[in-house]
Design an enzyme around this catalytic site. Sequence first.
Site, PDB file in Angstrom:
ATOM      1  N   CYS A  39       0.830  -1.197   0.000  1.00  0.00           N
ATOM      2  CA  CYS A  39       0.000   0.000   0.000  1.00  0.00           C
ATOM      3  C   CYS A  39       0.874   1.262   0.000  1.00  0.00           C
ATOM      4  CB  CYS A  39      -0.997  -0.028   1.148  1.00  0.00           C
ATOM      5  SG  CYS A  39      -2.397   1.107   0.910  1.00  0.00           S
ATOM      6  N   GLY A  40       1.010   1.961   1.108  1.00  0.00           N
ATOM      7  CA  GLY A  40       1.845   3.154   1.152  1.00  0.00           C
ATOM      8  C   GLY A  40       3.290   2.856   0.785  1.00  0.00           C
TER       9      GLY A  40
END
Length: 147
Positions: A39-40
């Site tokens: 994700c991030g």
Amino acid sequence: MVLPGGYPELHAGRLAAARTFKTGMHALAAQGAAIFGECGGYMTLGEVLVDADGQAHEMLGLLSVQTSFAKRKLHLGYRRITTLADMALGPAGSRFRGHEFHYASVLTRGTDAPLLVAEAADGTDLGPLGSRRGNVAGSFLHLIAQD
């Protein structure tokens, strides 16, 4: 090494300016260390992250994906995934369950090979997702368990 989820869009300027971090990550990749961004972390491994104000920030460039928060779109749901290549998580064809919860969008996938194929919990085919280049890989999915 795992770069976990988070909110890189809130710190994109600081990440873009973090020379020691960038140099260290490039050195790890050059040494052959397995690097996975979730994700991030996936956005941070990419070339560019556009923040909510529309400003583009140079990220690590270890993957060619470019992501954006300028046009927020909710991606939410449980996923079943199958890996497309051998990686630190297992051989090609390994199956996992995970979930997505993010507002970022992919501007361009770039030239990297996809990491996995996915389907939604209702069986809808989501196609290829994520990116992989050599020993570096990532996706927006948060892995929950191996299937």
